[in-house]
Enzyme design. Structure first.
Site, PDB file in Angstrom:
ATOM      1  N   LYS A  20       0.839  -1.219   0.000  1.00 24.18           N
ATOM      2  CA  LYS A  20       0.000   0.000   0.000  1.00 24.18           C
ATOM      3  C   LYS A  20       0.857   1.245   0.000  1.00 24.18           C
ATOM      4  O   LYS A  20       2.031   1.229   0.372  1.00 24.18           O
ATOM      5  CB  LYS A  20      -0.934   0.019   1.228  1.00 24.18           C
ATOM      6  CG  LYS A  20      -0.266  -0.073   2.610  1.00 24.18           C
ATOM      7  CD  LYS A  20       0.313   1.213   3.155  1.00 24.18           C
ATOM      8  CE  LYS A  20       1.030   1.033   4.486  1.00 24.18           C
ATOM      9  NZ  LYS A  20       1.852   2.189   4.873  1.00 24.18           N
ATOM     10  N   ASP A 150      -1.917  -2.286  10.011  1.00 20.27           N
ATOM     11  CA  ASP A 150      -2.074  -2.273   8.546  1.00 20.27           C
ATOM     12  C   ASP A 150      -2.634  -3.586   8.004  1.00 20.27           C
ATOM     13  O   ASP A 150      -2.898  -3.684   6.803  1.00 20.27           O
ATOM     14  CB  ASP A 150      -0.717  -2.019   7.872  1.00 20.27           C
ATOM     15  CG  ASP A 150      -0.220  -0.597   8.057  1.00 20.27           C
ATOM     16  OD1 ASP A 150      -1.038   0.270   8.427  1.00 20.27           O
ATOM     17  OD2 ASP A 150       0.979  -0.356   7.842  1.00 20.27           O
TER      18      ASP A 150
HETATM   19  P1  ATP Z   1       4.508  -1.020   7.799  1.00 22.13           P
HETATM   20  O1  ATP Z   1       4.375  -0.067   6.664  1.00 22.13           O
HETATM   21  O2  ATP Z   1       3.304  -1.906   7.978  1.00 22.13           O
HETATM   22  O3  ATP Z   1       4.952  -0.414   9.069  1.00 22.13           O
HETATM   23  P2  ATP Z   1       6.886  -1.924   6.495  1.00 22.13           P
HETATM   24  O4  ATP Z   1       6.392  -2.083   5.101  1.00 22.13           O
HETATM   25  O5  ATP Z   1       7.690  -0.712   6.792  1.00 22.13           O
HETATM   26  O6  ATP Z   1       5.661  -2.051   7.464  1.00 22.13           O
HETATM   27  P3  ATP Z   1       7.585  -4.698   6.599  1.00 22.13           P
HETATM   28  O7  ATP Z   1       8.330  -5.053   5.367  1.00 22.13           O
HETATM   29  O8  ATP Z   1       6.165  -5.073   6.660  1.00 22.13           O
HETATM   30  O9  ATP Z   1       7.764  -3.141   6.864  1.00 22.13           O
HETATM   31  O10 ATP Z   1       8.323  -5.324   7.865  1.00 22.13           O
HETATM   32  C1  ATP Z   1       9.097  -4.610   8.774  1.00 22.13           C
HETATM   33  C2  ATP Z   1       9.951  -5.572   9.596  1.00 22.13           C
HETATM   34  O11 ATP Z   1       9.125  -6.612  10.121  1.00 22.13           O
HETATM   35  C3  ATP Z   1      11.012  -6.261   8.757  1.00 22.13           C
HETATM   36  O12 ATP Z   1      12.231  -5.581   8.869  1.00 22.13           O
HETATM   37  C4  ATP Z   1      11.092  -7.671   9.334  1.00 22.13           C
HETATM   38  O13 ATP Z   1      12.129  -7.781  10.261  1.00 22.13           O
HETATM   39  C5  ATP Z   1       9.784  -7.870  10.094  1.00 22.13           C
HETATM   40  N1  ATP Z   1       8.866  -8.837   9.442  1.00 22.13           N
HETATM   41  C6  ATP Z   1       8.080  -9.715  10.070  1.00 22.13           C
HETATM   42  N2  ATP Z   1       7.341 -10.430   9.215  1.00 22.13           N
HETATM   43  C7  ATP Z   1       7.650  -9.997   7.988  1.00 22.13           C
HETATM   44  C8  ATP Z   1       7.214 -10.354   6.682  1.00 22.13           C
HETATM   45  N3  ATP Z   1       6.315 -11.331   6.474  1.00 22.13           N
HETATM   46  N4  ATP Z   1       7.724  -9.684   5.634  1.00 22.13           N
HETATM   47  C9  ATP Z   1       8.625  -8.690   5.851  1.00 22.13           C
HETATM   48  N5  ATP Z   1       9.099  -8.348   7.055  1.00 22.13           N
HETATM   49  C10 ATP Z   1       8.620  -8.975   8.126  1.00 22.13           C
END
Ligand code: ATP
Length: 312
Positions: A20, A150
């Site tokens: 998103k 989210d």
């Molecule tokens: P958000 O925008 O929801 O805060 P994000 O997009 O910044 O999240 P994600 O890639 O969803 O970040 O994940 C952040 C951290 O969570 C990663 O650095 C990882 O260590 C941990 N994590 C746990 N599960 C997952 C997953 N299925 N995919 C990616 N990262 C994950």
């Protein structure tokens, strides 16, 4: 994918869920419970995750593998959001969590695009089908909210207004297709640290209002990319820029090649630029690459659907 008779339970289910971009993210002052009240407008984009859930023999428990972009940065244990999603569904439905999960990543990791949340949403839908637990959308949504703010949006997709912690969703009318370019950095920003910096640098007002997004909602309804570009808004941008000042140049480069609007996506460090067309999105991505301001670039469209079954 193993074929199965229509009456027999599936042995494997593949579900796709989207990343998103927050078209608007308004953040209020931190409350006593540690959370920030949010008013946000999510749009699901065509950078997607695929989660395959395969039935395991009774007693085998949970296992997880990951492939795709930046797979090595994703945990493969019980801290993975998809793992936690499968566990929470099993607990709620009173079944044993015997499943092999495989995640194929297409959403940047720790990029502020909710890839992990998409995995959790996809795992809920996949395991619900695999284990024949038959939860309602409302029950899945409640489990999703317990996993992360989210995650409910990963279930519904399209364009939606999120309030509360971002998890209380109302669909938003959006006409047409919008073209996006994304500049991704290998070094992610921790969402928790960006909020902490927000508290220190910006603070936020006690109340956040959707009425501030009237122009944005009108542009969405009209399918007007110019109006949408003008109205993009992110209260976390100053905090993300304070933590990663080099993002300023990424924003500038997109403006220089005529992006209709440029923002840090969610808590960053991904930068999202709204383009006039697919060709324009490609041109923005190429300019980022030429300027050396991104580790990778992607083009995508929005809105797109939430978690949906591809095959079982
Ligand atoms: P958000 O925008 O929801 O805060 P994000 O997009 O910044 O999240 P994600 O890639 O969803 O970040 O994940 C952040 C951290 O969570 C990663 O650095 C990882 O260590 C941990 N994590 C746990 N599960 C997952 C997953 N299925 N995919 C990616 N990262 C994950």
């Amino acid at each position: 994918m193993s074929p199965h008779l229509s009456a027999a339970p599936p042995v494997s289910v593949r579900v796709r869920a989207p990343g998103k971009v927050n078209l608007s993210l308004r953040v209020g002052a931190r409350q006593e419970d540690g959370y920030h009240p949010l008013v946000t407008i999510f749009q699901a984009v065509s950078l997607v995750e695929e989660v395959t859930a395969t039935l395991e023999t009774p007693g085998a428990g949970l296992s997880l593998t990951v492939s795709g972009a930046q797979a090595e940065r994703v945990p493969v244990d019980e801290t993975n959001l998809a793992w936690r999603a499968a566990e929470s569904l099993a607990r709620y439905a009173g079944v044993d969590a015997d499943v092999r999960l495989h995640i194929h990543k297409g959403v940047p990791v720790a990029g502020g695009m909710a890839g992990g949340s998409a995995d959790a949403a996809a795992a809920l839908v996949a395991c619900d089908l695999l284990w024949e637990t038959g939860l309602s959308r409302a029950e899945l949504s409640d489990l999703a909210a317990g996993l992360g703010s989210d995650v409910p949006f990963g279930l519904v997709g399209h364009t939606a207004v999120g309030t509360g912690r971002g998890h209380l969703l109302t669909p938003a009318m959006a006409r047409g297709e919008f073209h996006w370019a994304f500049a991704v950095r290998d070094e992610g920003l921790s969402t928790a640290k960006v909020f902490q910096t927000f508290d220190e640098v910006v603070g936020g007002t006690p109340d956040v209002e959707l009425s501030d997004d009237t122009e944005l909602m009108q542009a969405l309804r009209a399918g007007d990319p110019v109006g949408l570009g003008r109205a993009l808004h992110n209260d976390l941008e100053a905090a993300a820029l304070a933590m990663a000042p080099e993002l300023g140049r990424t924003l500038e480069v997109a403006h220089e090649v005529g992006a209709l609007g440029v923002i840090v996506s969610g808590s960053g460090p991904t930068v999202a630029a709204l383009a006039r067309s697919r060709q324009h999105a490609l041109a923005i991505a190429a300019s980022w690459t030429a300027a050396g301001v991104a580790d990778s670039v992607h083009c995508a469209t929005g809105p797109t659907s939430g978690a949906r079954v591809l095959a079982s």
